[in-house]
Design a protein around this motif. Structure first.
Motif, PDB file in Angstrom:
ATOM      1  N   THR A   1       8.093  23.706  18.195  1.00  0.00           N
ATOM      2  CA  THR A   1       9.409  24.271  18.482  1.00  0.00           C
ATOM      3  C   THR A   1      10.276  23.260  19.214  1.00  0.00           C
ATOM      4  O   THR A   1      11.462  23.078  18.898  1.00  0.00           O
ATOM      5  CB  THR A   1       9.267  25.550  19.330  1.00  0.00           C
TER       6      THR A   1
ATOM      7  N   VAL B   1      11.281  29.591  14.900  1.00  0.00           N
ATOM      8  CA  VAL B   1      10.292  28.542  14.663  1.00  0.00           C
ATOM      9  C   VAL B   1       8.961  28.904  15.332  1.00  0.00           C
ATOM     10  O   VAL B   1       7.891  28.763  14.741  1.00  0.00           O
ATOM     11  CB  VAL B   1      10.797  27.175  15.188  1.00  0.00           C
ATOM     12  N   PHE B   2       9.047  29.399  16.549  1.00  0.00           N
ATOM     13  CA  PHE B   2       7.834  29.666  17.314  1.00  0.00           C
ATOM     14  C   PHE B   2       6.963  30.724  16.643  1.00  0.00           C
ATOM     15  O   PHE B   2       5.745  30.561  16.539  1.00  0.00           O
ATOM     16  CB  PHE B   2       8.209  30.105  18.735  1.00  0.00           C
TER      17      PHE B   2
ATOM     18  N   THR C   1      14.657  29.013  18.361  1.00  0.00           N
ATOM     19  CA  THR C   1      13.357  28.909  19.017  1.00  0.00           C
ATOM     20  C   THR C   1      12.434  30.034  18.569  1.00  0.00           C
ATOM     21  O   THR C   1      11.270  29.802  18.221  1.00  0.00           O
ATOM     22  CB  THR C   1      13.549  28.964  20.551  1.00  0.00           C
ATOM     23  N   THR C   2      12.958  31.251  18.540  1.00  0.00           N
ATOM     24  CA  THR C   2      12.145  32.384  18.088  1.00  0.00           C
ATOM     25  C   THR C   2      11.735  32.209  16.631  1.00  0.00           C
ATOM     26  O   THR C   2      10.579  32.434  16.266  1.00  0.00           O
ATOM     27  CB  THR C   2      12.952  33.694  18.216  1.00  0.00           C
TER      28      THR C   2
ATOM     29  N   ALA D   1       2.366  25.413  18.780  1.00  0.00           N
ATOM     30  CA  ALA D   1       3.604  26.070  18.345  1.00  0.00           C
ATOM     31  C   ALA D   1       4.756  25.687  19.263  1.00  0.00           C
ATOM     32  O   ALA D   1       5.876  25.435  18.809  1.00  0.00           O
ATOM     33  CB  ALA D   1       3.422  27.581  18.318  1.00  0.00           C
ATOM     34  N   ALA D   2       4.467  25.611  20.576  1.00  0.00           N
ATOM     35  CA  ALA D   2       5.506  25.232  21.527  1.00  0.00           C
ATOM     36  C   ALA D   2       5.960  23.805  21.274  1.00  0.00           C
ATOM     37  O   ALA D   2       7.169  23.508  21.301  1.00  0.00           O
ATOM     38  CB  ALA D   2       4.994  25.386  22.955  1.00  0.00           C
TER      39      ALA D   2
ATOM     40  N   MET E   1      15.402  26.318  12.553  1.00  0.00           N
ATOM     41  CA  MET E   1      16.032  25.908  13.808  1.00  0.00           C
ATOM     42  C   MET E   1      17.467  25.476  13.547  1.00  0.00           C
ATOM     43  O   MET E   1      18.391  25.870  14.261  1.00  0.00           O
ATOM     44  CB  MET E   1      15.230  24.759  14.439  1.00  0.00           C
TER      45      MET E   1
ATOM     46  N   CYS F   1      11.376  20.545  16.862  1.00  0.00           N
ATOM     47  CA  CYS F   1      12.421  21.092  15.991  1.00  0.00           C
ATOM     48  C   CYS F   1      13.760  21.147  16.716  1.00  0.00           C
ATOM     49  O   CYS F   1      14.800  20.828  16.150  1.00  0.00           O
ATOM     50  CB  CYS F   1      12.051  22.492  15.514  1.00  0.00           C
ATOM     51  N   LEU F   2      13.714  21.546  17.993  1.00  0.00           N
ATOM     52  CA  LEU F   2      14.956  21.658  18.759  1.00  0.00           C
ATOM     53  C   LEU F   2      15.573  20.278  18.982  1.00  0.00           C
ATOM     54  O   LEU F   2      16.781  20.080  18.783  1.00  0.00           O
ATOM     55  CB  LEU F   2      14.673  22.342  20.101  1.00  0.00           C
TER      56      LEU F   2
END
Lengths: 353, 284
Positions: free
Chosen positions: B76, B212-213, B209-210, B72-73, B163, B79-80
């Motif tokens: 994320t 997506v995570f 971030t939240t 997941a990290a 994101m 995605c960022l």
């Protein structure tokens, strides 16, 4: 005119600016001297802010060139110009506190922390904001934000400071105070100020040179006294101070005909029977008894303005505005008198707008 | 009518919502909690126990949790890295192009989530379009599907809009004046980005971030379809407890634990975000 005898810092040479097909500046040429306080005065939309944006580097002239200390300047990006701006809406950095806002330019230049601290500290003292270092810019009043904006620009010791109607958002009392402080800073720091405003009083009280603009053109440039006493056109005379303006003609130099009278005047350089505009400032009109006046009229209204009374006198279908410290009665028949020196004759040159 | 009568009506209007909320949020949650703290006894009764929670700390399950958090990290982060420039480009476009791009971004979300993920099986499969392309170029086919990478692609693809949208919102709020003010004070393009754009878009980064995570850490569809069940994630483990193993007690304990982890990570984000006003950069 300021080219002679003055150290030039900025010269604008026939600068034109257009956004697409919409031209906003026409052949702007002016010289700005070192340590000069120059004010660009004009109604909103006259192109004065565009001049500042050109000097700041945010726009490039469509034609013409700007010289800075003799070097062409148009293609130099904003961040390389030794010029800083106090923006109309201050544009403070909302994520930084007062200290960091002022320190911004110094941090970009990567100065040592101790130097930054010292310079910011000096600025805070200068703009009277000591103790506000850690405050968020949102928590400041309009006047305080404005002073942060000035400090943020001045701390970089620019050669030229551009100010875009910086006092517009302040109330009258604060505005007067800041006018005084700005003028003081400018003289003590010896920096060239280019100041944009639509407030004629601001322009007259602070400036060494006033540039009057309308519709993208410079109408007149001179000292505040010249602009007020010798306006070259109707627009300038109407924009600066109150005025009585009448159509007339000059049968010959030193003589003018208007309002049905033929009187001597001090103006020269007109062709025979040249149509002109005649300007008489309201404070230059004297009220006398009907027999000894040049013209006769009837008092229509009297308004007390504090220092003087503002009176409207009706004279043969025309209205005269008169400022006087003594009040007259409404309906009173009076005579109007003025000396040749009080009459100011202007050429008709199509800039009467 | 008195004032109190006026005051009462909004209170009355709350009741349907409170009823709805208690029926569909509180009751299920209480049930899950109850299951997580009980174990069946040989007599057919249920007894209080923390065995379900203790079981989670066995290495097998901790590894599943670790894998889920890491994946997941990574999703994320990707995605960022992909979303930030994308959002910047969208913000700089003219109004017409901007709206078109935003529409294209949101458009796939109107298609069922499952269907979108299935379509990646077609793309990545052995006879999929990507392998057909490789074959056409003359390269040997790759086994792309049923791998960790496929799961990552699926997560990034599905959650990227979550994101970009908050980033877009906070980037579009940065006024031209602040950027010009920075340039005026000597900042070049990099300085402007580092000192103005990045800090001012921080709320968007945190929200994105939240957004997506959270779904990435709990997904089970993406890993089941694209991962082929090889790398089990916490979402799959929970699904398995309920649907195949039938151990609702352990499944509930896992759900509660995951909820706690998500709440903790959200709390961490909101602590980082402290001092910022609520209206800044929060799309949701």
């Amino acid at each position: 005119m300021s080219a002679n005898g003055k150290d030039l810092i900025i010269r604008m040479d026939k600068v034109c600016m257009a956004y697409g097909s919409h031209q906003v500046l026409f052949d702007i040429s002016m010289d700005v001297g070192k340590r000069e306080f120059l004010t660009i005065l004009g109604p909103s939309g006259c192109g004065k802010t565009t001049i500042l944006r050109l000097l700041g580097g945010f726009e490039t002239p469509t034609s013409g060139e700007i010289y800075f200390e003799g070097e062409p300047f148009s293609s130099v990006p904003p961040y390389k110009r030794p010029i800083n701006t106090v923006f109309q809406k201050y544009s403070l950095f909302s994520h930084l506190n007062v200290f960091e806002n002022i320190a911004f330019g110094l941090r970009i230049r990567k100065l040592p922390e101790s130097v930054i601290r010292e310079k910011v500290d000096r600025m805070l003292t200068l703009v009277n904001l000591k103790g506000f270092e850690k405050r968020s810019v949102h928590s400041l009043s309009g006047g305080q934000q404005q002073r942060v904006a000035i400090a943020r620009a001045l701390v970089n010791e620019p050669k030229v400071l551009l100010l875009d109607e910086p006092l517009g958002a302040l109330d009258l009392y604060l505005r007067k105070e800041m006018q005084f402080e700005l003028k003081n800073m400018q003289t003590s720091l010896g920096i060239t100020f280019i100041y944009v405003t639509h407030d004629q009083e601001e322009a007259l009280t602070m400036s060494d040179t006033v540039v009057v603009m309308n519709q993208g053109r410079i109408l007149q440039m001179g000292t505040p006294e010249e602009i007020y006493n010798e306006p070259k056109n109707v627009f300038t005379s109407r924009f600066i101070g109150e005025s009585n303006i009448f159509e007339g003609f000059m049968p010959q130099d030193g003589e003018v005909v208007f309002c049905g009278i033929r009187v001597p005047c001090v103006d020269r350089g007109f062709s025979q029977n040249e149509p002109v505009y005649v300007l008489i400032r309201p404070e230059d009109v004297q009220t006398v008894n009907p027999q000894s006046g040049l013209l006769k009229g009837k008092v229509q209204s009297v308004v007390f303005k504090g220092v003087h009374y503002e009176m409207i006198v009706r004279e043969d279908g025309r209205q005269w505005m008169i400022h006087s410290t003594k009040s007259l009665k409404i309906g009173e028949e009076i005579g109007l008198y003025f000396t040749p020196e009080d009459i100011h004759v202007m050429k008709r040159n199509g800039l009467e707008a | 009518m008195s004032r109190s009568g006026k005051k009462k009506s909004p209170n009355l209007l709350q009741y349907p919502y409170l009823l709805w909320a208690s029926l569909f949020i509180v009751v299920p949650l209480v049930l899950v909690l109850w299951y997580s703290f009980t174990s069946p006894t040989p007599t057919g009764d249920y007894a209080f126990s923390i065995a379900n929670y203790r079981r989670f700390f066995e290495p097998v399950y901790l590894r599943v949790m670790g894998r889920s958090l890491l994946l997941a990290a990574e999703a994320t982060l990707v995605c960022l890295v992909v979303g930030y420039p994308a959002a910047m480009i969208i913000v700089r476009l003219g109004l017409k192009w901007r709206n078109t791009l935003l529409l294209l971004l949101v458009l796939p979300m109107w298609i069922n989530f499952l269907l979108r993920t299935y379509s990646w099986m077609v793309l990545l499969g052995r006879q999929g379009i990507l392998n057909q392309f490789l074959e056409w170029v003359g390269l040997p086919p790759q086994s792309l599907l049923y791998s960790r990478g496929a799961v990552l692609i699926g997560m990034v693809y599905n959650f990227l809009p979550f994101m970009i949208l908050p980033l877009y919102t906070s980037l579009s709020k940065i006024g031209r004046e602040q950027i010009e003010a920075a340039e005026d004070l000597g900042a070049n393009r990099w300085d402007v980005f580092r000192r103005i754009i990045l800090p001012l878009s921080l709320p968007g980064i945190l929200t994105g971030t939240t957004m997506v995570f959270m779904p990435a850490v709990s997904t089970f569809v993406i890993s089941a379809l694209l991962g082929g069940g090889q790398d089990m994630l916490i979402g799959n483990l929970i699904e398995q407890q309920f649907l195949s193993t039938g151990d609702w007690h352990f499944g509930s304990a896992l759900s509660i634990l995951m909820m706690v982890i998500i709440l903790l990570s959200m709390a961490a984000v909101s602590v980082t975000d402290k001092g910022r006003s609520l209206e800044e950069g929060n799309l949701w």
